[in-house]
Design an enzyme around this catalytic site. Sequence first.
Site, mmCIF file in Angstrom:
data_model
loop_
_atom_site.group_PDB
_atom_site.id
_atom_site.type_symbol
_atom_site.label_atom_id
_atom_site.label_comp_id
_atom_site.label_asym_id
_atom_site.label_seq_id
_atom_site.Cartn_x
_atom_site.Cartn_y
_atom_site.Cartn_z
ATOM 1 N N ASP A 65 0.818 -1.215 0.000
ATOM 2 C CA ASP A 65 0.000 0.000 0.000
ATOM 3 C C ASP A 65 0.849 1.261 0.000
ATOM 4 O O ASP A 65 2.062 1.218 0.208
ATOM 5 C CB ASP A 65 -0.958 0.008 1.208
ATOM 6 C CG ASP A 65 -0.324 -0.545 2.483
ATOM 7 O OD1 ASP A 65 0.912 -0.448 2.613
ATOM 8 O OD2 ASP A 65 -1.047 -1.079 3.329
ATOM 9 N N ASN A 116 -7.595 -2.648 14.451
ATOM 10 C CA ASN A 116 -8.954 -2.955 13.992
ATOM 11 C C ASN A 116 -8.947 -4.150 13.038
ATOM 12 O O ASN A 116 -9.919 -4.374 12.322
ATOM 13 C CB ASN A 116 -9.599 -1.736 13.322
ATOM 14 C CG ASN A 116 -8.871 -1.300 12.056
ATOM 15 O OD1 ASN A 116 -7.882 -1.917 11.638
ATOM 16 N ND2 ASN A 116 -9.339 -0.233 11.431
ATOM 17 N N HIS A 135 -7.210 -4.577 10.325
ATOM 18 C CA HIS A 135 -6.982 -4.389 8.889
ATOM 19 C C HIS A 135 -5.713 -5.116 8.464
ATOM 20 O O HIS A 135 -4.800 -5.325 9.258
ATOM 21 C CB HIS A 135 -6.952 -2.898 8.491
ATOM 22 C CG HIS A 135 -5.770 -2.114 8.944
ATOM 23 N ND1 HIS A 135 -5.850 -0.795 9.349
ATOM 24 C CD2 HIS A 135 -4.448 -2.426 9.058
ATOM 25 C CE1 HIS A 135 -4.649 -0.362 9.677
ATOM 26 N NE2 HIS A 135 -3.773 -1.331 9.510
ATOM 27 N N GLU A 141 -9.740 -1.902 5.360
ATOM 28 C CA GLU A 141 -10.347 -1.583 6.646
ATOM 29 C C GLU A 141 -11.590 -2.439 6.882
ATOM 30 O O GLU A 141 -12.116 -3.047 5.945
ATOM 31 C CB GLU A 141 -10.729 -0.092 6.668
ATOM 32 C CG GLU A 141 -9.551 0.869 6.476
ATOM 33 C CD GLU A 141 -8.646 0.997 7.723
ATOM 34 O OE1 GLU A 141 -8.618 0.092 8.579
ATOM 35 O OE2 GLU A 141 -7.954 2.030 7.816
#
Length: 261
Positions: free
Chosen positions: A78, A147, A149, A154
Site C-alpha cells: 500500500d 482494527n 486491517h 479496513e
Amino acid sequence: MDIMATEGTCVPIVVTVFETAEELDHAAAQWMAERIKAPNPVIGLATGNTPIGMYAHLVAMHKAGKLDFGQCRTFNLDEYVGVLPEADNSFTAYMREHLFDHVNIDPARVHIPRGDALDPEEEARRYEELLNQHGPITAQVLGIGSNAHIGFNEPGTPFERRTHVTRLAEETRKANAAEFGSWENVPEEAITVGIANILESQEVLIMAKGASKAEAVRLTVEEQPTPDVPASALQMHSSVEMFVDREAASRLRADSIVHRR
Ligand code: F6R
C-alpha cells in the site's frame, strides 16, 4: 498448488508465540530468507513498526553474504494517496531506509503504488495489472491493525476486493500520526492491494506485537471470518503462519497456539 481452502471451509491459522519481540523478528527474517532464496521469488512487503526488526535481520544476513536479493521482485501492499515517493513519510522512503538501500535489489523489480498519481483509481488498476503480470506473490508478509486491517483493507471491505483506493479509518490515521506530525495530517486515502490479492499469495506470514493487537489477533484466529475483521479472511487460505509476541497473544485460548518459542 492448492492455495485457497475449499470454499466455505476454514483452516486454523498456525500461531507461534514468541517470548520476546526480538525472537519473533529473528524467526520472521528466517522465514522470509528461505522464501527469498527460492526460485523466482515474488515477495509481498508490509511497512509499519512491526516488520522493522525483521528487515534489520534481513539486511544483516545480506551484509554477512548469506542472502542475495538479485532475483527478488517485491510488491508493497500500500501507499498513501497524495504522498510523493521522495517524501520522508512515504512508504517508498520507509522501504529504502529499512531494506532497499542496504541490499542488492534491482530497483526495476521493486513495486510500490504511486501515491502521487494524478488519478489514484487509474494507479490502482495499473498496480493490479502489474501484480497479475508478475504474480502470484510467492510469500506475503503482513502486519495487522488494531482494527484487524491487513494492507489498508479496513473493516467492512469485501473479501473479493482487489487493488483499490480506500478511505482510512480514523483509528488507522491515529496509529500513523507520528510520521505526519498529527493524525489530522495523515492522508484520508490510500491505494492498497485487496484481500483477494492477499489470498492469492502462495504463503502468508502475519505478525503482531503488543497488547493493542491482542483483540484483533483473537478475532482473526478464533472467530468466524467476517469482513468486519479483515484479517479473518486468512482462515480461508491454507498456508498462513502467524507470529505473535506474548502481549499480542494474551487473549488467545491455549488451544489456538500451535508453537511456543
Ligand atoms: C503496512 C500495512 C498495515 C500495517 C498495520 C500495522 O504496509 O499495510 O496493514 O501492517 O497497520 O502497523 P504497525 O506494524 O505499525 O502496527
